[in-house]
Design an enzyme around this catalytic site. Sequence first.
Site, short mmCIF file in Angstrom:
data_model
loop_
_atom_site.label_atom_id
_atom_site.label_comp_id
_atom_site.label_asym_id
_atom_site.label_seq_id
_atom_site.Cartn_x
_atom_site.Cartn_y
_atom_site.Cartn_z
N ASP A 123 0.86 -1.18 0.00
CA ASP A 123 0.00 0.00 0.00
C ASP A 123 0.89 1.22 0.00
OD1 ASP A 123 -2.86 1.06 0.35
OD2 ASP A 123 -1.78 2.13 1.91
N GLU B 298 0.79 5.77 0.30
CA GLU B 298 0.08 7.03 0.53
C GLU B 298 0.71 8.09 -0.38
OE1 GLU B 298 -2.60 7.13 2.32
OE2 GLU B 298 -2.35 5.08 3.07
N HIS C 103 -5.60 4.16 6.44
CA HIS C 103 -5.01 5.26 5.66
C HIS C 103 -3.57 5.55 6.05
CE1 HIS C 103 -8.80 5.89 3.76
NE2 HIS C 103 -9.40 6.20 4.88
N ASP D 85 -2.81 -0.50 6.56
CA ASP D 85 -3.67 -0.98 5.48
C ASP D 85 -3.16 -2.31 4.93
OD1 ASP D 85 -5.34 1.16 5.74
OD2 ASP D 85 -4.70 2.20 3.94
#
Length: 224
Positions: A20, A22, A160, A165
């Site tokens: 994952d 961001e 998040h 995640d």
Amino acid sequence: MAEKKGSLLSLYTKNYVVFDLETTGLSPEKDDIIELSGIKVREGQTSEEFSTLVNPGRPIPYSATRINGITDEMVADAPGLADALERFLSFAGDDILVGHNIHSFDMHFLRAGARKALGREICNDYVDTLPLARICLPSLYRHRLTDVADYFHIETAGAHRALSDCVMNRLCYEKLGEILASQSGGASGPVCPRCGSPLLRRKGRYGEFLGCSGYPKCRYTQDV
């Protein structure tokens, strides 16, 4: 020359890297990765973790910080994109990559980042758990990662942030794998070339055809 890239798969595998990231926004070409995490899984169990913040070299917009909580101060001493991606790709190796909504989002950022920072392509095959969740949990109103986690009674605290995640998504993928295993032929069917959702065999006015499980948002069909 055509872009080299891995294939979207619709299956469960015991060995993979769930990842994952961001970002500062929604555009792979204009925005930047600011956190990148992964969990290496062997035989369905966590074997190794990777996680790093990434310094984008410019201020992080408040709109991004409001979602993921990552600030300029947090990334001030973090590595740049080239170093972070080099280490992550070494960690992932040739493994199948797994993530939620990665077909439409994360893989685009990963590919754009690798081309920009490293001058290379990412050729790993990958599994997107969003279309898998749609086919395995058709009665669920929404299929965000937190919605799927809630359905399976999986902790959603820390959503998040990339590593949190990954933890959540790994557990969801294992549960989805159990459902796929119980469905006849559900683990290796074809996927929609438009949105990445599994294609389902359906009967229409003129006989059987393959239709996108993302219907009505996606109306792709294919002859059997």
